[in-house]
Design a protein around this motif. Structure first.
Motif, short mmCIF file in Angstrom:
data_model
loop_
_atom_site.label_atom_id
_atom_site.label_comp_id
_atom_site.label_asym_id
_atom_site.label_seq_id
_atom_site.Cartn_x
_atom_site.Cartn_y
_atom_site.Cartn_z
N MET A 308 0.83 -1.21 0.00
CA MET A 308 0.00 0.00 0.00
C MET A 308 0.86 1.25 0.00
O MET A 308 0.56 2.24 -0.69
N LYS A 309 1.95 1.22 0.76
CA LYS A 309 2.82 2.38 0.84
C LYS A 309 3.42 2.72 -0.52
O LYS A 309 3.52 3.89 -0.89
N ARG A 310 3.80 1.71 -1.29
CA ARG A 310 4.34 1.95 -2.62
C ARG A 310 3.32 2.65 -3.51
O ARG A 310 3.66 3.56 -4.28
N ALA A 311 2.06 2.23 -3.40
CA ALA A 311 1.00 2.87 -4.19
C ALA A 311 0.79 4.31 -3.75
O ALA A 311 0.65 5.22 -4.58
N PHE A 312 0.77 4.55 -2.44
CA PHE A 312 0.59 5.92 -1.93
C PHE A 312 1.75 6.81 -2.36
O PHE A 312 1.55 7.99 -2.71
N ASP A 313 2.95 6.27 -2.34
CA ASP A 313 4.12 7.05 -2.76
C ASP A 313 3.98 7.48 -4.22
O ASP A 313 4.23 8.65 -4.57
N ARG A 314 3.57 6.56 -5.06
CA ARG A 314 3.36 6.88 -6.48
C ARG A 314 2.29 7.96 -6.64
O ARG A 314 2.46 8.91 -7.41
N ARG A 315 1.22 7.83 -5.92
CA ARG A 315 0.11 8.77 -6.03
C ARG A 315 0.47 10.15 -5.50
O ARG A 315 0.03 11.17 -6.05
N ARG A 316 1.26 10.23 -4.45
CA ARG A 316 1.61 11.55 -3.91
C ARG A 316 2.43 12.33 -4.92
O ARG A 316 2.27 13.55 -5.06
N ARG A 317 3.30 11.66 -5.63
CA ARG A 317 4.11 12.34 -6.64
C ARG A 317 3.23 12.85 -7.79
O ARG A 317 3.42 13.96 -8.29
N THR A 318 2.26 12.02 -8.15
CA THR A 318 1.36 12.41 -9.23
C THR A 318 0.51 13.60 -8.84
O THR A 318 0.40 14.59 -9.58
N ILE A 319 -0.10 13.55 -7.66
CA ILE A 319 -1.03 14.61 -7.28
C ILE A 319 -0.31 15.93 -7.05
O ILE A 319 -0.80 17.00 -7.46
N VAL A 320 0.87 15.89 -6.45
CA VAL A 320 1.61 17.13 -6.21
C VAL A 320 2.04 17.75 -7.53
O VAL A 320 1.91 18.97 -7.74
N VAL A 375 -13.41 18.02 -2.06
CA VAL A 375 -12.20 18.31 -1.29
C VAL A 375 -12.62 18.94 0.02
O VAL A 375 -13.77 19.36 0.18
N VAL A 376 -11.69 19.02 0.98
CA VAL A 376 -12.02 19.61 2.28
C VAL A 376 -11.29 20.94 2.41
O VAL A 376 -10.08 21.01 2.21
N PRO A 377 -12.00 22.02 2.74
CA PRO A 377 -11.37 23.33 2.84
C PRO A 377 -10.52 23.46 4.10
O PRO A 377 -10.78 22.82 5.13
N GLY A 378 -9.52 24.33 4.03
CA GLY A 378 -8.60 24.52 5.14
C GLY A 378 -9.25 25.06 6.40
O GLY A 378 -8.71 24.88 7.50
N GLU A 379 -10.41 25.71 6.28
CA GLU A 379 -11.11 26.19 7.48
C GLU A 379 -11.34 25.06 8.47
O GLU A 379 -11.34 25.30 9.69
N ALA A 380 -11.56 23.86 7.98
CA ALA A 380 -11.81 22.71 8.85
C ALA A 380 -10.60 22.35 9.69
O ALA A 380 -10.73 21.69 10.73
N PHE A 381 -9.42 22.77 9.25
CA PHE A 381 -8.17 22.38 9.90
C PHE A 381 -7.47 23.56 10.57
O PHE A 381 -6.29 23.49 10.91
N GLY A 382 -8.21 24.66 10.73
CA GLY A 382 -7.66 25.81 11.40
C GLY A 382 -6.74 26.66 10.55
O GLY A 382 -5.96 27.46 11.08
N SER A 383 -6.81 26.51 9.21
CA SER A 383 -5.92 27.30 8.34
C SER A 383 -6.63 27.61 7.03
O SER A 383 -6.45 26.92 6.03
N PRO A 384 -7.45 28.66 7.00
CA PRO A 384 -8.11 29.07 5.76
C PRO A 384 -7.09 29.37 4.67
O PRO A 384 -5.97 29.82 4.93
N GLY A 385 -7.52 29.12 3.41
CA GLY A 385 -6.64 29.39 2.29
C GLY A 385 -5.98 28.16 1.72
O GLY A 385 -5.13 28.25 0.83
N TYR A 386 -6.41 27.00 2.21
CA TYR A 386 -5.82 25.74 1.78
C TYR A 386 -6.93 24.73 1.49
O TYR A 386 -8.09 24.92 1.88
N LEU A 387 -6.57 23.65 0.82
CA LEU A 387 -7.47 22.52 0.62
C LEU A 387 -6.73 21.26 1.03
O LEU A 387 -5.51 21.15 0.85
N ARG A 388 -7.47 20.29 1.57
CA ARG A 388 -6.88 18.98 1.80
C ARG A 388 -7.44 17.99 0.81
O ARG A 388 -8.66 17.89 0.64
N LEU A 389 -6.53 17.27 0.17
CA LEU A 389 -6.92 16.22 -0.77
C LEU A 389 -6.26 14.92 -0.34
O LEU A 389 -5.03 14.84 -0.26
N SER A 390 -7.06 13.91 -0.06
CA SER A 390 -6.52 12.59 0.23
C SER A 390 -6.20 11.89 -1.07
O SER A 390 -7.01 11.87 -2.00
#
Length: 410
Positions: A308-320, A375-390
Motif C-alpha cells: 500500500m505504501k508503494r502505491a501511496f508514494d506513487r500517487r503523492r508524486r502524481t497529485i503534487v 475536497v475539504v477546505p482549510g477552514e476545517a483544519f484551522g488554516s483558511p486558504g488551503y485545501l486537503r486532498l486525500s
C-alpha cells in the motif's frame, strides 16, 4: 398567563434540548464532505472524492479470515475485559517494540473503538476544566473538539507551507502559559503530510521535558513515511518523556481497516487504568470479532502494508505534480501519510462564471458544484486558504479528479 408563568415555561428543562457542551461541537468536516460526495454518487453524478482519509485497498485476507473464525467461536459472543483482550494488549505491546522500538507493558495498553475514542479518552482522563493543550495547526478536525469535550482549551499554533507545516520550539514557547498542561504532537500529520525529522522531534521533546508538560502523540500514520526520512517515535527519541507521554495508534490506516474500529492508547499504568475505568462505563469492550481481526493484523508481517505504501508514494508524486501545474496553487511535497495540502490563496478573489470566490470554503463548494470533485477546505483544519486532498484513492480517479481541477481553473 402571568409573567412568572411565562418565565417558568421558557426556562423549563425541556426548553434546553441539547447541552451547551454538545451543541458547541463542530461537525466533522471530513465526514461531512465524504457523506455529501457519496450522496451525489448515489444520485448518479460522477463525483470523485478526495475527502476521506481512507485507504482504497481491502483489508488483507488473513485479517478477514481471522474475523470469520472469531465469529464462529462462542467465546467471542460474550463480554470481555473493558480495556481489551489480554492477548491483543500484549500483541500491541510487542508490535510497538517491533515497529518503533518503544518498550511497554500490556498493562499500559487500552484498546479502543478506533483512534478517535483513544484521543478523547486520553484528554478526558488527563484534563481538568481550563487546562490548555497546545495544538499545532493545521490540525485534524477532531483534536480541538475532543479537547473541548474533555473540558480543556485548545491553543492552536499555526505553521504554514513556508515552514513545511511544522511548528518550531520558539512558537510553542510563545504559546505556553501557566495553564498549559499538554502538547499534542502529530507526525506524520493529517492534514498536511508533514513529518518531523529525528532532530526536530528531539528538540520538541527537550522543550516538553524542560517545562514538565504532558504530551499526546498520534502515531496512526507511523508506517507511511517516504523518501527514507530519518524520524522516530517521540518517547523513543526522548526516553525522558516515557512517564509523561500518551501514544495513540490503531489499525485503520496501516492495515486498511477503517471500518473495523480498533485503536489504542499507550500510557503510564495509572493513566491507562483510569482510561480503562472510563471506557468501562462509556462503551465497555470493543467488538471481540474486530479485536481478533486486529490481533491477526498486528501479529502478521508488513508485506501488505509495504504494498500500500508503494502505491501511496506513487500517487503523492502524481497529485503534487498535477496540482502545481495549476496557476495559483502551491503544493509542497508531503513526506508522510496520504494527504496533499496545497495553498490555494492564489485562486481566491477571482470570479468564476460571475461568482467571486472569497475563501477556501467557497472554493471547495465551487469545485464540487462545477467539477464534481470533493475536497475539504482549510477552514476545517484551522488554516483558511488551503485545501486537503486525500490521495488514498485509485490512480485513475486521482488523475481524472485533478484534471477536472486543471480545466476548471485554466
Amino acid at each position: 398567563m402571568s409573567e412568572a408563568t411565562t418565565d417558568r415555561t421558557t426556562t423549563s428543562p425541556r426548553s434546553r434540548r441539547i447541552s451547551r457542551r454538545v451543541a458547541a461541537i463542530a461537525e466533522s468536516a471530513t465526514l461531512k464532505v465524504d457523506a455529501r460526495a457519496k450522496a451525489l454518487k448515489a444520485e448518479g453524478r460522477p463525483v470523485i472524492g478526495f475527502g476521506a482519509g481512507e485507504p482504497d485497498f481491502p483489508t488483507p485476507d488473513y485479517v478477514v479470515e481471522a474475523a470469520v473464525e472469531a465469529c464462529r467461536d462462542p467465546k467471542n459472543h460474550r463480554y470481555t475485559p473493558a480495556g481489551g483482550l489480554p492477548e491483543l494488549r500484549q500483541a500491541i505491546a510487542d508490535k510497538t517494540l517491533r515497529d518503533s522500538g518503544y518498550r511497554v507493558e500490556a498493562a499500559q495498553v487500552v484498546v479502543t473503538n478506533g483512534g478517535k475514542q483513544a484521543i478523547y479518552e486520553a484528554f478526558a482522563t488527563m484534563l481538568d476544566p481550563g487546562d490548555e493543550v497546545i495544538v499545532p495547526a493545521p490540525y485534524w478536525t477532531t483534536y480541538p473538539e475532543a479537547i473541548q469535550l474533555a473540558g480543556g482549551v485548545a491553543v492552536p499554533v499555526l505553521a504554514d507551507e513556508t515552514q513545511e507545516y511544522k511548528v518550531t520550539v520558539a512558537q510553542l514557547e510563545a504559546a505556553r502559559t501557566d495553564r498549559t498542561k499538554m502538547l499534542l504532537f502529530v507526525s506524520p500529520s493529517n492534514p498536511t503530510g508533514a513529518v518531523y525529522t529525528a532532530d526536530e522531534v528531539r528538540a520538541i521533546g527537550a522543550w516538553v521535558a524542560e517545562h514538565e508538560l504532558w504530551v499526546l502523540t498520534d502515531e496512526i500514520y507511523e508506517h507511511l513515511v517516504y523518501d527514507d526520512l530519518e524520524t522516530g517515535s517521540l518517547p523513543v527519541l526522548c526516553p525522558e518523556l516515557a512517564d509523561s507521554c500518551v501514544v495513540v495508534n490503531g489499525v485503520a490506516k496501516t492495515y486498511a481497516m477503517t471500518g473495523w474500529r480498533v485503536g489504542w492508547l499507550i500510557a503510564p499504568r495509572d493513566l491507562a487504568a483510569a482510561a480503562t475505568n472510563l471506557q468501562s462505563h462509556a462503551t465497555s469492550n470493543v467488538s471481540n470479532v474486530a479485536q481478533r481481526a486486529a490481533l491477526a493484523a498486528v501479529t502478521g508481517d508488513l508485506s501488505a502494508v509495504h504494498e500500500m505504501k508503494r502505491a501511496f508514494d506513487r500517487r503523492r508524486r502524481t497529485i503534487v505534480s498535477m496540482l502545481n501545474e495549476i496557476d495559483g496553487v502551491v503544493c509542497p511535497m508531503p513526506e508522510g501519510a496520504f494527504y496533499a495540502y496545497p495553498s490555494v490563496k492564489g485562486l481566491l478573489g477571482r470570479a468564476y462564471d460571475g461568482r467571486v470566490v472569497e475563501s477556501s470554503a467557497d472554493l471547495a463548494e465551487l469545485i464540487l458544484e462545477q467539477a464534481e470533485v470533493a475536497v475539504v477546505p482549510g477552514e476545517a483544519f484551522g488554516s483558511p486558504g488551503y485545501l486537503r486532498l486525500s490521495y488514498a484513492l485509485g490512480d485513475d480517479d486521482l488523475v481524472e479528479g485533478i484534471t477536472r481541477l486543471q480545466k476548471l481553473f485554466a
